[in-house]
Design a protein around this motif. Structure first.
Motif, PDB file in Angstrom:
ATOM      1  N   GLU A  34       0.873  -1.167   0.000  1.00 43.56           N
ATOM      2  CA  GLU A  34       0.000   0.000   0.000  1.00 43.56           C
ATOM      3  C   GLU A  34       0.909   1.214   0.000  1.00 43.56           C
ATOM      4  O   GLU A  34       1.683   1.411   0.941  1.00 43.56           O
ATOM      5  CB  GLU A  34      -0.929   0.001   1.208  1.00 43.56           C
ATOM      6  N   ALA A  35       0.831   2.000  -1.058  1.00 37.47           N
ATOM      7  CA  ALA A  35       1.720   3.152  -1.194  1.00 37.47           C
ATOM      8  C   ALA A  35       1.235   4.307  -0.343  1.00 37.47           C
ATOM      9  O   ALA A  35       0.058   4.669  -0.381  1.00 37.47           O
ATOM     10  CB  ALA A  35       1.806   3.575  -2.655  1.00 37.47           C
ATOM     11  N   GLY A  36       2.149   4.880   0.410  1.00 38.41           N
ATOM     12  CA  GLY A  36       1.854   6.064   1.205  1.00 38.41           C
ATOM     13  C   GLY A  36       1.917   7.312   0.336  1.00 38.41           C
ATOM     14  O   GLY A  36       2.215   7.248  -0.865  1.00 38.41           O
ATOM     15  N   PRO A  37       1.677   8.476   0.928  1.00 37.58           N
ATOM     16  CA  PRO A  37       1.632   9.721   0.156  1.00 37.58           C
ATOM     17  C   PRO A  37       2.930  10.017  -0.624  1.00 37.58           C
ATOM     18  O   PRO A  37       2.872  10.431  -1.778  1.00 37.58           O
ATOM     19  CB  PRO A  37       1.380  10.804   1.208  1.00 37.58           C
ATOM     20  N   ALA A  42       5.750  10.115  -5.852  1.00 34.98           N
ATOM     21  CA  ALA A  42       6.886   9.732  -6.693  1.00 34.98           C
ATOM     22  C   ALA A  42       6.434   8.938  -7.915  1.00 34.98           C
ATOM     23  O   ALA A  42       6.927   9.151  -9.028  1.00 34.98           O
ATOM     24  CB  ALA A  42       7.897   8.923  -5.878  1.00 34.98           C
ATOM     25  N   LEU A  43       5.485   8.021  -7.724  1.00 33.62           N
ATOM     26  CA  LEU A  43       4.959   7.252  -8.851  1.00 33.62           C
ATOM     27  C   LEU A  43       4.199   8.154  -9.822  1.00 33.62           C
ATOM     28  O   LEU A  43       4.291   7.986 -11.046  1.00 33.62           O
ATOM     29  CB  LEU A  43       4.055   6.121  -8.362  1.00 33.62           C
ATOM     30  N   GLU A  51      -1.990  13.063 -10.304  1.00 28.69           N
ATOM     31  CA  GLU A  51      -2.010  12.528  -8.941  1.00 28.69           C
ATOM     32  C   GLU A  51      -2.295  11.032  -8.966  1.00 28.69           C
ATOM     33  O   GLU A  51      -3.012  10.544  -9.832  1.00 28.69           O
ATOM     34  CB  GLU A  51      -3.098  13.247  -8.135  1.00 28.69           C
ATOM     35  N   LEU A  52      -1.723  10.341  -8.039  1.00 31.32           N
ATOM     36  CA  LEU A  52      -2.055   8.945  -7.771  1.00 31.32           C
ATOM     37  C   LEU A  52      -2.737   8.971  -6.408  1.00 31.32           C
ATOM     38  O   LEU A  52      -2.086   9.140  -5.382  1.00 31.32           O
ATOM     39  CB  LEU A  52      -0.797   8.079  -7.761  1.00 31.32           C
ATOM     40  N   THR A  53      -4.064   8.852  -6.417  1.00 26.11           N
ATOM     41  CA  THR A  53      -4.833   9.054  -5.187  1.00 26.11           C
ATOM     42  C   THR A  53      -4.829   7.852  -4.266  1.00 26.11           C
ATOM     43  O   THR A  53      -5.015   7.993  -3.060  1.00 26.11           O
ATOM     44  CB  THR A  53      -6.295   9.428  -5.518  1.00 26.11           C
TER      45      THR A  53
END
Length: 193
Positions: A34-37, A42-43, A51-53
């Motif tokens: 699970e990617a954090g902020p 960065a992604l 944005e990657l929400t």
């Protein structure tokens, strides 16, 4: 004596999840990312997103008993915001994709002989002793993102009639086309002898 610049350090994946191949056995290991902020930001920069929400992935990693290949199977889900290719307005979308990757760490793949079989399972050669599962999953995400997002209500361009409302563009393209030049020659009043 001239100064030499140091070699560039490879960038690390924001989802870095390195797993030594010696620790990958036949028993399935579940991996949840699970990617954090910071990782999402960065992604988003890496893939040209506004944005990657959200980003989550769940996969199993195991070594196949029949071939010894490393298998990564699972699914990812992400929320992306991209620019519309026509209006440049933000376009939000949900991305869901299956993860189905094979790797061969035996280093026995012959680089000189390539068989092209569209239904055969071909593993990707794995160099080194570590598989970065996070980077593999990030690459699956990049291939799952719509390359030409459109805002709701934006019609697709119909190229058969020169495009919807793009008469000037169609004329410019037609004038630059070699076939347009041939058509002008055909229509000219030049007589053959």
């Amino acid at each position: 004596m001239t100064e030499q610049t140091p070699p560039e350090t490879p960038t690390q994946s924001p989802l870095m999840e390195p797993i030594p191949v010696t620790r990958i056995g036949q028993a399935a290991k579940t991996i949840t990312l699970e990617a954090g902020p910071e990782a999402r930001a960065a992604l988003a920069r890496r893939f040209g997103l506004i944005e990657l929400t959200a980003f989550t992935a769940r996969a199993t990693l195991r070594r196949r008993t029949d071939t010894g290949w490393i298998e990564l199977k699972g699914a990812l889900k992400a929320g992306v915001v991209q620019e519309c290719v026509v209006t440049l307005e933000p376009v939000a979308a949900e991305v869901e994709s299956e993860i189905d990757e094979l790797f061969d760490d035996s280093r026995e793949i012959d680089g000189y002989e390539v068989e092209l079989d569209p239904v055969a399972e071909d593993p990707e050669p794995l160099e080194g002793d570590v598989l970065d599962v996070g980077e593999v999953i990030a690459q699956v995400l990049s291939l799952s993102i719509d390359p030409y997002p459109r805002a709701p209500g934006v019609p697709p361009v119909d190229r058969t009639d020169g495009g919807a409302g793009d008469d000037a563009e169609a004329e410019a393209e037609g004038a630059a086309s070699p076939f347009a030049a041939l058509a002008m020659l055909k229509d000219s009043n030049v007589k053959k002898r």
